[in-house]
Design an enzyme around this catalytic site. Structure first.
Site, PDB file in Angstrom:
ATOM      1  N   LYS A  53       0.708  -0.859  -0.136  1.00 54.81           N
ATOM      2  CA  LYS A  53      -0.251   0.009   0.407  1.00 54.81           C
ATOM      3  C   LYS A  53       0.645   1.277  -0.187  1.00 54.81           C
ATOM      4  CE  LYS A  53      -3.940  -2.796   2.213  1.00 54.81           C
ATOM      5  NZ  LYS A  53      -4.894  -3.008   3.330  1.00 54.81           N
ATOM      6  N   GLN A  97      -4.770  -1.324   9.413  1.00 56.94           N
ATOM      7  CA  GLN A  97      -4.325  -3.168   8.900  1.00 56.94           C
ATOM      8  C   GLN A  97      -5.088  -3.794   9.698  1.00 56.94           C
ATOM      9  OE1 GLN A  97      -3.337  -3.892   5.669  1.00 56.94           O
ATOM     10  NE2 GLN A  97      -3.794  -5.660   5.798  1.00 56.94           N
ATOM     11  N   ASP A 120     -10.710   3.102   3.491  1.00 59.39           N
ATOM     12  CA  ASP A 120     -10.954   1.387   3.944  1.00 59.39           C
ATOM     13  C   ASP A 120     -12.401   1.170   3.040  1.00 59.39           C
ATOM     14  OD1 ASP A 120      -8.840  -0.418   3.147  1.00 59.39           O
ATOM     15  OD2 ASP A 120      -8.537  -0.876   5.077  1.00 59.39           O
TER      16      ASP A 120
END
Ligand code: NAP
Length: 290
Positions: A53, A97, A120
């Site tokens: 990422k 995460q 996200d």
């Protein structure tokens, strides 16, 4: 019949290039774009995802911020780190995460993310807006799947879409997207308690599998000509494999995503797309071309 192979890497490269153009346009008006990741502990798979990422963010011209807490971090420490990023004007989007190490509450921590920085698309505010078909960052993996179907002109309207797996990360938001007005699939969301999973799978025009069971779905289970999207990422002695047995399904399906190189690259690209969208919202309506 051999299925068309859906090239997630190629479509993701296109999305990332569009994102880079939008980042460059923001730079011209003095707005930099920042993506932060929060990782807790040292899970090797998570470290690989976080690394990719950051690389992707930097390649798109974004600044990336890496917050790494030890596995011994408390819930309060994780939430403090998120609060600090909420307050940091250089951060336009952040991701936590998941999963967090045992004993920490990932759902509660995600709720601490400012929805205006929810890269996200997994904050309850974003997921709620998705249910309402209102504008919000769309969960990256389901968004990536929708973009792949669109890119390959796979007919969705009126088709039967069967999703195997009901996680809030993949299955549930994807069910909302596929069944939304204007997209118009008829969606069946299945799970480990589904009574006759084989019959549901066999009826699918579009089959999306997100369960985390290596090669569980084989060619004998799939409707000829179906579009098969394999979300699974399983580390085995043979390397990374999906939830779908590619070699047998490719002979039956009409289209199929490989693992690796299918959904995975799209998830990262859509995370960047969400981040630049959030930055555009911060910068003001005149930059908000998307
Ligand atoms: P998860 O939270 O563990 O959920 C798994 C789902 O699969 C659950 O709904 C579970 O049912 C269902 N399931 C498990 N075994 C099943 C079976 N034998 N038959 C039918 N349903 C079954 O998983 P997730 O986070 O959604 O991830 C799923 C997979 O996708 C993993 O391999 C993950 O690594 C991968 N993934 C990939 C990406 C990407 O970018 N490519 C992104 C996210 C996830 P119950 O609800 O009944 O327990």
């Amino acid at each position: 019949m051999t299925a068309q192979i859906i090239d997630g890497r190629a479509v993701a490269a296109q999305v990332r290039s569009e994102v880079a153009d939008r980042v460059a346009a923001l730079a011209e008006i003095g707005k930099s774009v920042g993506l932060a990741t929060v990782m807790v502990g040292d899970d090797p798979a998570s470290a690989v995802y976080v690394g990719s990422k950051h690389r992707a963010a930097e390649a798109a011209g974004m600044k990336s911020f890496d917050v790494h807490l030890p596995a011994t971090a408390t819930q309060a420490e994780v939430e403090d780190a998120i609060r600090a990023l909420n307050a940091d004007p250089a951060v336009d989007g952040m991701i936590l995460q998941l999963p967090l190490p045992e004993g920490l509450d990932g759902d509660a921590a995600v709720e601490g993310i400012d929805p205006a920085k929810d890269a996200d698309g997994l904050h309850p505010f974003s997921l709620g807006r998705l249910v309402l078909s209102r504008h919000a960052p769309v969960a990256a993996t389901p968004q990536g799947i929708m973009r792949l179907l669109d890119h390959y002109d796979i007919a969705v309207s009126g088709k039967k879409a069967v999703i195997v797996g009901r996680s809030f990360l993949v299955g549930r938001p994807l069910a909302m997207l596929l069944g939304a007005k204007g997209v118009d699939a008829t969606v069946v969301m299945t799970h480990s308690r589904t009574a006759d999973l084989s019959a549901e799978i066999r009826a699918a025009d579009i089959l999306v599998v997100a369960i985390g069971r290596p090669r569980m779905i084989d060619g004998s289970m799939v409707k000829p000509g179906a579009a098969v999207v394999d979300v699974g990422i399983n580390r085995t002695d043979d390397g990374l494999v999906g939830d779908v047995d590619f070699d047998s399904v490719v002979e039956v399906a009409g289209a199929i995503t490989p693992v690796p190189g299918g959904v995975g690259p799209m998830t990262v690209a859509c995370l960047l797309a969400n981040t630049v969208m959030l930055a555009e919202q911060t910068a003001g309506p005149e930059t908000n071309g998307h």
